[in-house]
Write a protein that holds these residues in place. Structure first.
Motif, mmCIF file in Angstrom:
data_model
loop_
_atom_site.group_PDB
_atom_site.id
_atom_site.type_symbol
_atom_site.label_atom_id
_atom_site.label_comp_id
_atom_site.label_asym_id
_atom_site.label_seq_id
_atom_site.Cartn_x
_atom_site.Cartn_y
_atom_site.Cartn_z
ATOM 1 N N PHE A 1 -5.294 -3.484 10.874
ATOM 2 C CA PHE A 1 -4.290 -4.441 11.306
ATOM 3 C C PHE A 1 -4.134 -4.378 12.822
ATOM 4 C CE2 PHE A 1 -3.415 -3.721 6.883
ATOM 5 C CZ PHE A 1 -3.039 -4.950 6.399
ATOM 6 N N GLU A 2 -3.354 -5.315 13.370
ATOM 7 C CA GLU A 2 -3.185 -5.400 14.818
ATOM 8 C C GLU A 2 -2.487 -4.174 15.391
ATOM 9 O OE1 GLU A 2 -4.305 -7.526 16.890
ATOM 10 O OE2 GLU A 2 -5.083 -9.110 15.575
ATOM 11 N N ASP A 3 -1.479 -3.667 14.682
ATOM 12 C CA ASP A 3 -0.708 -2.541 15.188
ATOM 13 C C ASP A 3 -0.164 -1.741 14.015
ATOM 14 O OD1 ASP A 3 1.444 -4.103 14.240
ATOM 15 O OD2 ASP A 3 1.741 -5.014 16.213
ATOM 16 N N VAL A 4 0.539 -0.657 14.359
ATOM 17 C CA VAL A 4 1.085 0.240 13.330
ATOM 18 C C VAL A 4 2.200 -0.448 12.545
ATOM 19 C CG1 VAL A 4 2.163 2.481 12.931
ATOM 20 C CG2 VAL A 4 0.475 2.226 14.739
ATOM 21 N N GLY A 5 2.978 -1.317 13.223
ATOM 22 C CA GLY A 5 4.103 -1.965 12.553
ATOM 23 C C GLY A 5 3.675 -2.861 11.410
ATOM 24 N N THR A 6 2.659 -3.701 11.649
ATOM 25 C CA THR A 6 2.201 -4.584 10.575
ATOM 26 C C THR A 6 1.531 -3.798 9.450
ATOM 27 O OG1 THR A 6 0.163 -4.934 11.858
ATOM 28 C CG2 THR A 6 1.926 -6.551 12.123
ATOM 29 N N ALA A 7 0.808 -2.731 9.794
ATOM 30 C CA ALA A 7 0.198 -1.903 8.752
ATOM 31 C C ALA A 7 1.266 -1.200 7.907
ATOM 32 C CB ALA A 7 -0.745 -0.880 9.380
ATOM 33 N N THR A 8 2.338 -0.745 8.547
ATOM 34 C CA THR A 8 3.417 -0.080 7.812
ATOM 35 C C THR A 8 4.107 -1.043 6.863
ATOM 36 O OG1 THR A 8 3.736 1.414 9.686
ATOM 37 C CG2 THR A 8 5.516 1.274 8.086
ATOM 38 N N ALA A 9 4.290 -2.311 7.280
ATOM 39 C CA ALA A 9 4.932 -3.293 6.408
ATOM 40 C C ALA A 9 4.094 -3.547 5.159
ATOM 41 C CB ALA A 9 5.156 -4.594 7.184
ATOM 42 N N VAL A 10 2.779 -3.681 5.314
ATOM 43 C CA VAL A 10 1.913 -3.887 4.150
ATOM 44 C C VAL A 10 1.876 -2.631 3.286
ATOM 45 C CG1 VAL A 10 -0.459 -4.395 3.451
ATOM 46 C CG2 VAL A 10 0.547 -5.590 5.391
ATOM 47 N N HIS A 11 1.874 -1.449 3.916
ATOM 48 C CA HIS A 11 1.911 -0.178 3.178
ATOM 49 C C HIS A 11 3.132 -0.122 2.269
ATOM 50 C CE1 HIS A 11 2.740 4.112 2.560
ATOM 51 N NE2 HIS A 11 1.447 4.334 2.765
ATOM 52 N N HIS A 12 4.253 -0.667 2.711
ATOM 53 C CA HIS A 12 5.484 -0.626 1.925
ATOM 54 C C HIS A 12 5.546 -1.758 0.914
ATOM 55 C CE1 HIS A 12 9.728 -0.083 0.965
ATOM 56 N NE2 HIS A 12 9.924 -1.365 1.246
ATOM 57 N N ASN A 13 5.135 -2.969 1.311
ATOM 58 C CA ASN A 13 5.337 -4.137 0.451
ATOM 59 C C ASN A 13 4.313 -4.215 -0.679
ATOM 60 O OD1 ASN A 13 7.467 -4.924 2.115
ATOM 61 N ND2 ASN A 13 6.147 -6.182 3.416
ATOM 62 N N LEU A 14 3.078 -3.793 -0.458
ATOM 63 C CA LEU A 14 2.029 -3.936 -1.470
ATOM 64 C C LEU A 14 1.687 -2.635 -2.175
ATOM 65 C CD1 LEU A 14 -0.439 -6.379 0.326
ATOM 66 C CD2 LEU A 14 1.448 -6.898 -1.217
ATOM 67 N N GLN A 15 2.498 -1.605 -2.003
ATOM 68 C CA GLN A 15 2.248 -0.330 -2.686
ATOM 69 C C GLN A 15 2.396 -0.522 -4.189
ATOM 70 O OE1 GLN A 15 0.693 2.860 -2.807
ATOM 71 N NE2 GLN A 15 1.767 3.080 -0.860
ATOM 72 N N GLY A 16 1.330 -0.206 -4.935
ATOM 73 C CA GLY A 16 1.356 -0.332 -6.382
ATOM 74 C C GLY A 16 1.024 -1.714 -6.898
ATOM 75 N N ALA A 17 0.571 -2.630 -6.019
ATOM 76 C CA ALA A 17 0.211 -3.966 -6.482
ATOM 77 C C ALA A 17 -1.000 -3.902 -7.409
ATOM 78 C CB ALA A 17 -0.079 -4.878 -5.285
ATOM 79 N N VAL A 18 -0.999 -4.736 -8.433
ATOM 80 C CA VAL A 18 -2.059 -4.732 -9.452
ATOM 81 C C VAL A 18 -3.083 -5.803 -9.096
ATOM 82 C CG1 VAL A 18 -2.589 -5.076 -11.891
ATOM 83 C CG2 VAL A 18 -0.490 -3.890 -11.209
ATOM 84 N N ILE A 19 -4.343 -5.402 -8.993
ATOM 85 C CA ILE A 19 -5.463 -6.320 -8.802
ATOM 86 C C ILE A 19 -6.077 -6.572 -10.182
ATOM 87 C CG2 ILE A 19 -7.653 -6.706 -7.627
ATOM 88 C CD1 ILE A 19 -5.271 -6.557 -5.773
ATOM 89 N N PRO A 20 -6.045 -7.808 -10.694
ATOM 90 C CA PRO A 20 -6.516 -8.038 -12.080
ATOM 91 C C PRO A 20 -7.949 -7.585 -12.326
ATOM 92 C CG PRO A 20 -5.293 -9.956 -11.251
ATOM 93 C CD PRO A 20 -5.477 -9.026 -10.079
ATOM 94 N N PRO B 1 1.391 7.542 10.032
ATOM 95 C CA PRO B 1 1.077 6.110 10.087
ATOM 96 C C PRO B 1 0.132 5.773 11.226
ATOM 97 C CG PRO B 1 3.451 6.469 9.836
ATOM 98 C CD PRO B 1 2.843 7.806 10.150
ATOM 99 N N CYS B 2 -0.725 4.779 10.989
ATOM 100 C CA CYS B 2 -1.605 4.221 12.007
ATOM 101 C C CYS B 2 -1.863 2.775 11.633
ATOM 102 C CB CYS B 2 -2.892 5.028 12.146
ATOM 103 S SG CYS B 2 -4.004 4.848 10.735
ATOM 104 N N ASN B 3 -2.733 2.094 12.369
ATOM 105 C CA ASN B 3 -2.947 0.663 12.160
ATOM 106 C C ASN B 3 -4.024 0.361 11.111
ATOM 107 O OD1 ASN B 3 -5.078 1.591 13.813
ATOM 108 N ND2 ASN B 3 -5.465 -0.477 14.530
ATOM 109 N N THR B 4 -4.503 1.372 10.389
ATOM 110 C CA THR B 4 -5.512 1.175 9.348
ATOM 111 C C THR B 4 -4.988 1.749 8.038
ATOM 112 O OG1 THR B 4 -7.301 1.268 10.970
ATOM 113 C CG2 THR B 4 -7.894 1.637 8.675
ATOM 114 N N LEU B 5 -5.249 1.059 6.932
ATOM 115 C CA LEU B 5 -4.799 1.484 5.614
ATOM 116 C C LEU B 5 -6.008 1.816 4.740
ATOM 117 C CD1 LEU B 5 -1.982 -1.124 4.853
ATOM 118 C CD2 LEU B 5 -1.738 1.184 5.796
ATOM 119 N N PHE B 6 -5.827 2.844 3.906
ATOM 120 C CA PHE B 6 -6.830 3.255 2.920
ATOM 121 C C PHE B 6 -6.342 2.801 1.548
ATOM 122 C CE2 PHE B 6 -7.982 6.335 -0.353
ATOM 123 C CZ PHE B 6 -9.371 6.280 -0.291
ATOM 124 N N ILE B 7 -7.151 2.022 0.835
ATOM 125 C CA ILE B 7 -6.780 1.490 -0.472
ATOM 126 C C ILE B 7 -7.577 2.250 -1.521
ATOM 127 C CG2 ILE B 7 -6.471 -0.583 -1.842
ATOM 128 C CD1 ILE B 7 -5.051 -0.616 0.869
#
Length: 312
Positions: free
Chosen positions: A268-287, A222-228
């Protein structure tokens, strides 16, 4: 002859000499400014090719355009474009050969210019890009065909911070506790009736309308940046921004459109907020994507790094 009162077999011998004390451990000399560190001085480090050769750039390419593309990649240190030939040629230096090979794979066949459909072609260079540091040069004497841009750390300042002086202890001007009560703070609007204002609670953060299962068995630390990933060519950037910009800790976003797919980096600002988005939006569908659920991963980092903010 022994002295009076001393038996000849009990003569007093002089004490054995005391060995000199062992010399103290000499401390190592202080580091010399500008000297290479131990990691750079290890055998074979200087011979390691960490530079990639980039072709396929448009003739009107700017140094800043290539630098802004490469600064997202882990381990990036410096870039340079040679404009002397018929076509501009780019060079990029990374901190290790592992990051150079990963960058070469990521940039292969990447569409650099959407208008001219110019695709990049990458290969390992024959030798490393030379970065000249610590030498002042005249701006008019620099060869404008070879301009070097580095991804170094600019947070250090040559000026030392002022010494810290703690504030003096607070002294009560009303004597000891219980002697006299302090007056309440002055309120200039106390005489005017103010109607109470209803405080509305903040609206909840909007979430995606649907989720789809995705394959995400291999991920990086984990780090403060996410790859989509798993985004289609028709995905709308504003739709992605409207979903991630309202998430707590959001800082910035970058969309890279390649020939066959589209990827996105979000900081993101820190690893914690990036981890929360990594968990909550995993598999979200973009129309507008048309590929099902998006795959959220952490980008590849070099050892010892917990923050990858300089990827963006």
């Amino acid at each position: 002859m022994a002295g009076a009162g001393i038996h000849p077999y009990h003569q007093q011998w002089p004490p054995a000499p005391v060995p000199p004390p062992a010399p103290g451990v000499v401390p190592p000399p202080p580091p010399v400014p500008g000297a290479p560190d131990a990691a750079a001085a290890r055998p074979g480090a200087a011979d390691e090719v960490r530079t990639i050769f980039i072709t396929g750039l448009p003739v009107d390419v700017k140094e800043r355009e290539l630098h802004n593309l490469l600064r997202w990649l882990p381990g990036f240190e410096a870039s340079q474009i040679n404009f002397k030939g018929d076509q501009p040629m780019g060079f990029a230096l990374f901190s290790s050969a592992h990051h150079a090979v990963a960058a070469k794979t990521a940039l292969q066949d990447l569409v650099f210019d959407a208008e001219t459909k110019a695709a990049l072609h990458t290969e390992m260079a024959k030798k490393n890009l030379f970065v000249k540091r610590g030498v002042g040069t005249d701006a008019n004497a620099v060869d404008q065909s070879k301009r070097l841009r580095t991804g170094g750390d600019y947070t250090h300042s040559p000026y030392a911070p002022p010494p810290y002086h703690p504030p003096p202890p607070a002294v009560s001007m009303w004597g000891t506790a219980g002697y006299i009560a302090a007056p309440p703070p002055y309120n200039p609007y106390a005489a005017y009736p103010v109607p109470p204002v209803a405080m509305t609670s903040p609206s909840p953060v909007p979430g995606p309308t649907a989720y789809a299962p995705v394959q995400n068995t291999k991920d990086n630390p984990p780090c403060n940046t996410l790859f989509i990933g798993n985004l289609g060519e028709t995905v709308v950037e504003e739709e992605l921004r409207s979903l991630f910009s309202v998430q707590p800790g959001y800082k910035q976003m970058k969309v890279l459109r390649q020939e066959r797919n589209t990827v996105c980096f979000i900081e993101f600002e820190d690893v914690g907020t990036a981890t929360a988005v990594h968990h909550n939006l995993q598999g979200a569908v973009i129309p507008s994507s048309g590929r099902g659920g998006m795959r959220i991963q952490y980008p590849l980092l070099w050892p010892g790094r917990a923050n990858c903010g300089n990827i963006l």
